[in-house]
Write a protein that holds these residues in place. Sequence first.
Motif, PDB file in Angstrom:
ATOM      1  N   ASP A 128       0.804  -1.221   0.000  1.00 49.82           N
ATOM      2  CA  ASP A 128       0.000   0.000   0.000  1.00 49.82           C
ATOM      3  C   ASP A 128       0.841   1.277   0.000  1.00 49.82           C
ATOM      4  O   ASP A 128       0.298   2.379   0.084  1.00 49.82           O
ATOM      5  CB  ASP A 128      -1.033  -0.009   1.138  1.00 49.82           C
ATOM      6  CG  ASP A 128      -0.412  -0.276   2.485  1.00 49.82           C
ATOM      7  OD1 ASP A 128       0.784   0.017   2.660  1.00 49.82           O
ATOM      8  OD2 ASP A 128      -1.121  -0.795   3.366  1.00 49.82           O
ATOM      9  N   ASP A 175      -0.658  -7.934   2.142  1.00 47.71           N
ATOM     10  CA  ASP A 175      -0.555  -6.641   2.814  1.00 47.71           C
ATOM     11  C   ASP A 175      -1.952  -6.112   3.143  1.00 47.71           C
ATOM     12  O   ASP A 175      -2.155  -5.445   4.163  1.00 47.71           O
ATOM     13  CB  ASP A 175       0.199  -5.652   1.914  1.00 47.71           C
ATOM     14  CG  ASP A 175       0.805  -4.499   2.699  1.00 47.71           C
ATOM     15  OD1 ASP A 175       0.921  -4.615   3.938  1.00 47.71           O
ATOM     16  OD2 ASP A 175       1.161  -3.481   2.092  1.00 47.71           O
ATOM     17  N   LYS A 179      -4.805  -5.789   7.335  1.00 44.17           N
ATOM     18  CA  LYS A 179      -5.562  -4.711   7.996  1.00 44.17           C
ATOM     19  C   LYS A 179      -6.526  -5.285   9.037  1.00 44.17           C
ATOM     20  O   LYS A 179      -6.962  -4.589   9.949  1.00 44.17           O
ATOM     21  CB  LYS A 179      -6.341  -3.867   6.988  1.00 44.17           C
ATOM     22  CG  LYS A 179      -5.565  -3.357   5.774  1.00 44.17           C
ATOM     23  CD  LYS A 179      -4.141  -2.980   6.040  1.00 44.17           C
ATOM     24  CE  LYS A 179      -3.361  -2.674   4.786  1.00 44.17           C
ATOM     25  NZ  LYS A 179      -1.924  -2.895   4.888  1.00 44.17           N
ATOM     26  N   HIS A 255       2.581  -6.764  10.959  1.00 43.73           N
ATOM     27  CA  HIS A 255       3.694  -6.074  10.303  1.00 43.73           C
ATOM     28  C   HIS A 255       4.963  -6.170  11.163  1.00 43.73           C
ATOM     29  O   HIS A 255       6.061  -6.273  10.629  1.00 43.73           O
ATOM     30  CB  HIS A 255       3.338  -4.605  10.033  1.00 43.73           C
ATOM     31  CG  HIS A 255       2.734  -4.390   8.672  1.00 43.73           C
ATOM     32  ND1 HIS A 255       1.492  -4.872   8.340  1.00 43.73           N
ATOM     33  CD2 HIS A 255       3.207  -3.785   7.549  1.00 43.73           C
ATOM     34  CE1 HIS A 255       1.228  -4.543   7.068  1.00 43.73           C
ATOM     35  NE2 HIS A 255       2.259  -3.894   6.574  1.00 43.73           N
ATOM     36  N   HIS A 271       7.294  -8.718   1.419  1.00 43.24           N
ATOM     37  CA  HIS A 271       6.655  -8.015   2.538  1.00 43.24           C
ATOM     38  C   HIS A 271       5.222  -8.524   2.791  1.00 43.24           C
ATOM     39  O   HIS A 271       4.882  -8.942   3.898  1.00 43.24           O
ATOM     40  CB  HIS A 271       6.644  -6.511   2.238  1.00 43.24           C
ATOM     41  CG  HIS A 271       5.814  -5.710   3.175  1.00 43.24           C
ATOM     42  ND1 HIS A 271       6.220  -5.452   4.465  1.00 43.24           N
ATOM     43  CD2 HIS A 271       4.588  -5.145   3.034  1.00 43.24           C
ATOM     44  CE1 HIS A 271       5.271  -4.746   5.066  1.00 43.24           C
ATOM     45  NE2 HIS A 271       4.279  -4.548   4.225  1.00 43.24           N
ATOM     46  N   CYS A 275       3.455 -10.573   5.867  1.00 41.90           N
ATOM     47  CA  CYS A 275       2.340  -9.945   6.594  1.00 41.90           C
ATOM     48  C   CYS A 275       1.139 -10.889   6.610  1.00 41.90           C
ATOM     49  O   CYS A 275       0.437 -10.997   7.621  1.00 41.90           O
ATOM     50  CB  CYS A 275       1.935  -8.632   5.935  1.00 41.90           C
ATOM     51  SG  CYS A 275       3.121  -7.324   6.198  1.00 41.90           S
TER      52      CYS A 275
HETATM   53 ZN   LIG Z   1       2.540  -3.286   4.551  1.00 41.18          ZN
END
Ligand SMILES: [Zn+2]
Length: 354
Positions: A128, A175, A179, A255, A271, A275
Amino acid sequence: MSEKIPAAHVMELPRVVIVGSEVAGKIGSSIADLELGKTCLIVSGPNVHHLSERRIGPSLIEAGFRFRWEVDGPSTFSEVERIAMLAAEEQADFLIGVGGGRSIDLAKLAAYNCKIPFVSVPTSASHDGISSPFGSVRGLDRPYSIVAKPPIAIIADTDLISRAPRKLLISGCGDLISKKTAVKDWELSYVRTGEYFGRYSANLALLSANMIMEDAGIISSISSEGISVVVEALISSGVAAGIAGSSRPCSGSEHLFSHAMDIVAPGKGMHGEKCGMGTIMMAKLHGLDYGEIRKTLRIIGSPVKASEIGATSDEVVKALVLARSIRKERYTILEEAKLNEESAKKLAQDVGVI
Ligand SMILES: [Zn+2]
């Protein structure tokens, strides 16, 4: 839940967001109205330069812009400085970052240092950072996430993005799913420490994660529709960070696990992949339905086991124990779980990561 609003809460948002096929070839006219000035420095990697110069260059010239195209180096503080100096030398009015993570972050941070606007042209949908106010660079000891400004414009060409390796899109999904736990951590911190919690930005970040959960089938079917879903969700999630004024809605304990893996097992996994795996484990700690998260990642083709990114059980356990100390000021579920080697191993085993 009532919100604690700080005395001054600054929201910084992009002014123009364009998502669609062939939009990079219209970048000149798309940014002309923003009155950014006429001179810009463009930053990208060598392959992206080769792939996109013929689309972007003529469009800028046609709209009356002058530009220098610079091929960037590794994502380090000194490279950010070098690009910033170059932008000053060229008297650039704004910077354009064309690429995946690295070039976007370098251009964003260099633009911030020069106090000039930044235009984001993502060529992959891997995280993001394409829309958020944050950039990351590698330090000597670990990666650093730095506060900058969000892009003034985002030109997301789904045609260009569809040419990127599929692995990058999959990483973007990891990623986004993160959230789920990032927002839970933020809520927890609000309750325990009184930290500001913004319901709007939290819900916007969650919406991005939910879109990926709902559309996992479409995303797995290599279609332009699937790419648009991921790109739009990544943009919204970066915007959520802009509204929150911090990376809180987008980055929590999962994260921290990913960052810890960067240290414990450098170079293993992307990444978003890390995550995604972190989200499965942190969801279990939060009492969320981790099975549903695991199932979604599986459908998309994102790794759910350490061995799928070439990492060992030991490395996962070490990263889980280390994660809590990565960013001490950020209160997450890890503060309460207080994982040691034994409990970390049990957690990773229980959810099937090791
Ligand atoms: Zn991230």
